[in-house]
Design a protein around this motif. Structure first.
Motif, PDB file in Angstrom:
ATOM      1  N   ALA A  27      35.149  23.049  36.549  1.00 26.02           N
ATOM      2  CA  ALA A  27      35.645  24.231  37.252  1.00 26.02           C
ATOM      3  C   ALA A  27      34.862  25.495  36.910  1.00 26.02           C
ATOM      4  CB  ALA A  27      37.130  24.449  36.939  1.00 26.02           C
ATOM      5  N   THR A  28      34.976  26.449  37.805  1.00 25.70           N
ATOM      6  CA  THR A  28      34.422  27.789  37.652  1.00 25.70           C
ATOM      7  C   THR A  28      35.576  28.762  37.528  1.00 25.70           C
ATOM      8  OG1 THR A  28      32.418  27.309  38.909  1.00 25.70           O
ATOM      9  CG2 THR A  28      33.120  29.612  38.847  1.00 25.70           C
ATOM     10  N   ALA A  29      35.400  29.824  36.752  1.00 27.41           N
ATOM     11  CA  ALA A  29      36.361  30.927  36.700  1.00 27.41           C
ATOM     12  C   ALA A  29      35.616  32.233  36.876  1.00 27.41           C
ATOM     13  CB  ALA A  29      37.113  30.934  35.369  1.00 27.41           C
ATOM     14  N   LEU A  30      36.291  33.185  37.489  1.00 26.59           N
ATOM     15  CA  LEU A  30      35.800  34.555  37.557  1.00 26.59           C
ATOM     16  C   LEU A  30      36.352  35.277  36.343  1.00 26.59           C
ATOM     17  CD1 LEU A  30      34.471  36.998  38.948  1.00 26.59           C
ATOM     18  CD2 LEU A  30      36.611  37.285  40.250  1.00 26.59           C
ATOM     19  N   LEU A  31      35.471  35.798  35.501  1.00 27.82           N
ATOM     20  CA  LEU A  31      35.864  36.519  34.294  1.00 27.82           C
ATOM     21  C   LEU A  31      35.654  38.005  34.538  1.00 27.82           C
ATOM     22  CD1 LEU A  31      36.844  35.995  31.358  1.00 27.82           C
ATOM     23  CD2 LEU A  31      34.440  36.143  30.681  1.00 27.82           C
ATOM     24  N   VAL A  32      36.753  38.766  34.579  1.00 25.32           N
ATOM     25  CA  VAL A  32      36.710  40.203  34.822  1.00 25.32           C
ATOM     26  C   VAL A  32      36.910  40.887  33.471  1.00 25.32           C
ATOM     27  CG1 VAL A  32      37.708  42.144  36.077  1.00 25.32           C
ATOM     28  CG2 VAL A  32      37.644  39.866  37.139  1.00 25.32           C
ATOM     29  N   SER A  51      41.292  33.194  47.169  1.00 23.36           N
ATOM     30  CA  SER A  51      41.334  32.437  48.426  1.00 23.36           C
ATOM     31  C   SER A  51      40.700  31.048  48.267  1.00 23.36           C
ATOM     32  CB  SER A  51      40.663  33.214  49.554  1.00 23.36           C
ATOM     33  OG  SER A  51      39.264  33.254  49.394  1.00 23.36           O
ATOM     34  N   GLU A  52      39.764  30.925  47.323  1.00 26.18           N
ATOM     35  CA  GLU A  52      39.110  29.633  47.083  1.00 26.18           C
ATOM     36  C   GLU A  52      39.754  28.876  45.925  1.00 26.18           C
ATOM     37  OE1 GLU A  52      34.799  29.940  46.915  1.00 26.18           O
ATOM     38  OE2 GLU A  52      34.841  31.610  48.341  1.00 26.18           O
ATOM     39  N   GLN A  53      40.865  29.384  45.434  1.00 27.48           N
ATOM     40  CA  GLN A  53      41.614  28.773  44.325  1.00 27.48           C
ATOM     41  C   GLN A  53      40.764  28.617  43.068  1.00 27.48           C
ATOM     42  OE1 GLN A  53      43.404  25.287  46.099  1.00 27.48           O
ATOM     43  NE2 GLN A  53      45.033  26.520  46.973  1.00 27.48           N
ATOM     44  N   PRO A  82      23.757  38.973  43.273  1.00 27.87           N
ATOM     45  CA  PRO A  82      24.691  39.987  43.761  1.00 27.87           C
ATOM     46  C   PRO A  82      25.992  39.345  44.260  1.00 27.87           C
ATOM     47  CG  PRO A  82      22.841  39.725  45.280  1.00 27.87           C
ATOM     48  CD  PRO A  82      22.562  38.852  44.101  1.00 27.87           C
ATOM     49  N   ALA A  83      27.040  40.156  44.324  1.00 24.69           N
ATOM     50  CA  ALA A  83      28.370  39.668  44.698  1.00 24.69           C
ATOM     51  C   ALA A  83      28.355  38.906  46.020  1.00 24.69           C
ATOM     52  CB  ALA A  83      29.346  40.832  44.762  1.00 24.69           C
ATOM     53  N   ALA A  84      27.622  39.393  46.992  1.00 22.95           N
ATOM     54  CA  ALA A  84      27.600  38.745  48.308  1.00 22.95           C
ATOM     55  C   ALA A  84      27.026  37.332  48.261  1.00 22.95           C
ATOM     56  CB  ALA A  84      26.804  39.595  49.298  1.00 22.95           C
ATOM     57  N   GLU A  85      26.248  37.024  47.222  1.00 20.66           N
ATOM     58  CA  GLU A  85      25.613  35.701  47.118  1.00 20.66           C
ATOM     59  C   GLU A  85      26.264  34.801  46.076  1.00 20.66           C
ATOM     60  OE1 GLU A  85      21.377  36.180  46.597  1.00 20.66           O
ATOM     61  OE2 GLU A  85      21.333  37.795  48.089  1.00 20.66           O
ATOM     62  N   VAL A  86      27.287  35.275  45.398  1.00 22.44           N
ATOM     63  CA  VAL A  86      27.935  34.479  44.354  1.00 22.44           C
ATOM     64  C   VAL A  86      28.616  33.273  44.973  1.00 22.44           C
ATOM     65  CG1 VAL A  86      29.852  34.447  42.701  1.00 22.44           C
ATOM     66  CG2 VAL A  86      28.258  36.355  42.722  1.00 22.44           C
ATOM     67  N   ARG A  87      28.347  32.106  44.379  1.00 24.20           N
ATOM     68  CA  ARG A  87      29.043  30.880  44.730  1.00 24.20           C
ATOM     69  C   ARG A  87      30.179  30.707  43.741  1.00 24.20           C
ATOM     70  NH1 ARG A  87      23.940  30.285  44.314  1.00 24.20           N
ATOM     71  NH2 ARG A  87      24.084  29.149  42.373  1.00 24.20           N
ATOM     72  N   LEU A  88      31.357  30.564  44.250  1.00 20.61           N
ATOM     73  CA  LEU A  88      32.504  30.392  43.361  1.00 20.61           C
ATOM     74  C   LEU A  88      32.899  28.923  43.232  1.00 20.61           C
ATOM     75  CD1 LEU A  88      34.607  33.473  44.408  1.00 20.61           C
ATOM     76  CD2 LEU A  88      33.435  33.119  42.243  1.00 20.61           C
ATOM     77  N   GLY A  89      32.085  28.017  43.761  1.00 22.71           N
ATOM     78  CA  GLY A  89      32.340  26.599  43.593  1.00 22.71           C
ATOM     79  C   GLY A  89      32.139  26.189  42.155  1.00 22.71           C
ATOM     80  N   SER A  90      31.984  24.909  41.909  1.00 26.42           N
ATOM     81  CA  SER A  90      31.934  24.399  40.542  1.00 26.42           C
ATOM     82  C   SER A  90      30.646  24.696  39.809  1.00 26.42           C
ATOM     83  CB  SER A  90      32.200  22.892  40.521  1.00 26.42           C
ATOM     84  OG  SER A  90      31.207  22.218  41.254  1.00 26.42           O
ATOM     85  N   GLY A  91      29.589  25.083  40.498  1.00 27.28           N
ATOM     86  CA  GLY A  91      28.369  25.382  39.764  1.00 27.28           C
ATOM     87  C   GLY A  91      27.242  25.810  40.664  1.00 27.28           C
ATOM     88  N   PRO A  92      26.105  26.073  40.067  1.00 28.67           N
ATOM     89  CA  PRO A  92      24.951  26.487  40.852  1.00 28.67           C
ATOM     90  C   PRO A  92      24.624  25.464  41.930  1.00 28.67           C
ATOM     91  CG  PRO A  92      24.556  26.872  38.535  1.00 28.67           C
ATOM     92  CD  PRO A  92      25.848  26.103  38.637  1.00 28.67           C
ATOM     93  N   GLY A  93      24.372  25.974  43.102  1.00 27.11           N
ATOM     94  CA  GLY A  93      24.033  25.101  44.219  1.00 27.11           C
ATOM     95  C   GLY A  93      25.234  24.593  44.992  1.00 27.11           C
ATOM     96  N   SER A  94      26.445  24.839  44.502  1.00 28.76           N
ATOM     97  CA  SER A  94      27.622  24.325  45.202  1.00 28.76           C
ATOM     98  C   SER A  94      28.081  25.270  46.276  1.00 28.76           C
ATOM     99  CB  SER A  94      28.751  24.048  44.246  1.00 28.76           C
ATOM    100  OG  SER A  94      28.988  25.135  43.401  1.00 28.76           O
TER     101      SER A  94
END
Length: 188
Positions: free
Chosen positions: A9-14, A44-46, A176-188
């Motif tokens: 999994a991926t998490a957003l860390l603020v 939205s992407e859980q 940049p934020a517009a290109e961040v993938r929030l899936g499980s990892g790079p390339g997802s």
């Protein structure tokens, strides 16, 4: 590719987007708006959102200055971690929180670039996490009176060196934020 087994999994860390921390920070409103967009996308992407808040002798736990900025509202079920060191992992339950969520990749945004962001991305990387630094979603206050470069240069330098960070079995990227993938990892 994290070296943490069974942690897809991926998490957003603020990190430290608190009233006193970002008051007067470089491009504060634009950075906070981009972080708010990332939080909305993550929800939205859980993708879990984990909030970090700093406190010390100059920033009292529970004070108005310690509060997350009003533009951002942690959901009741989103983990919150209080810290007293630059690296959000030091002396906190952050590693356990992320393990419970099966997180092996962090997308990091917040403040301050030259302190807690830098310490936390390095701390995460050395602990085996893949780390994405959101290039336009971290900021800092001006410390040029103490010999530091202007904030825009601090941010640019941090983004530059992080995109070339490497270690066996882990990935680092700066996007940049517009290109961040929030899936499980790079390339997802």
């Amino acid at each position: 590719m994290t070296t943490l087994e069974g942690r897809p999994a991926t998490a957003l860390l603020v990190v430290d987007v608190q009233e006193e921390v970002v008051a007067g920070a470089y491009e504060r409103d634009a950075v906070v708006a981009r972080i708010a967009g990332l939080v909305d996308r993550a929800r939205s992407e859980q993708v879990p959102v984990v909030w970090v808040q700093h406190h010390d002798d100059g920033l009292e736990l529970g004070s108005d200055g310690w509060a997350i900025v009003p533009e951002l509202s942690p959901a009741p079920d989103e983990p919150r971690v209080d810290k007293t060191h630059g690296d959000a992992f030091e002396g906190t339950p952050l590693a356990d929180v992320l393990a419970d969520l099966d997180v092996g990749r962090l997308v990091v945004a917040g403040a301050e670039t030259d302190a807690c962001i830098r310490s936390t991305i390095h701390g995460a990387f050395t602990r085996g996490f893949d780390v994405t630094l959101v290039t336009d979603s971290h900021t800092a206050g001006d410390k040029s009176a103490w010999g530091a470069p202007p904030v825009d240069q601090v941010i640019a330098h941090t983004n530059l060196y992080w995109q070339w960070q490497s270690a066996p079995g882990r990935t680092a990227e700066a996007v940049p934020a517009a290109e961040v993938r929030l899936g499980s990892g790079p390339g997802s």
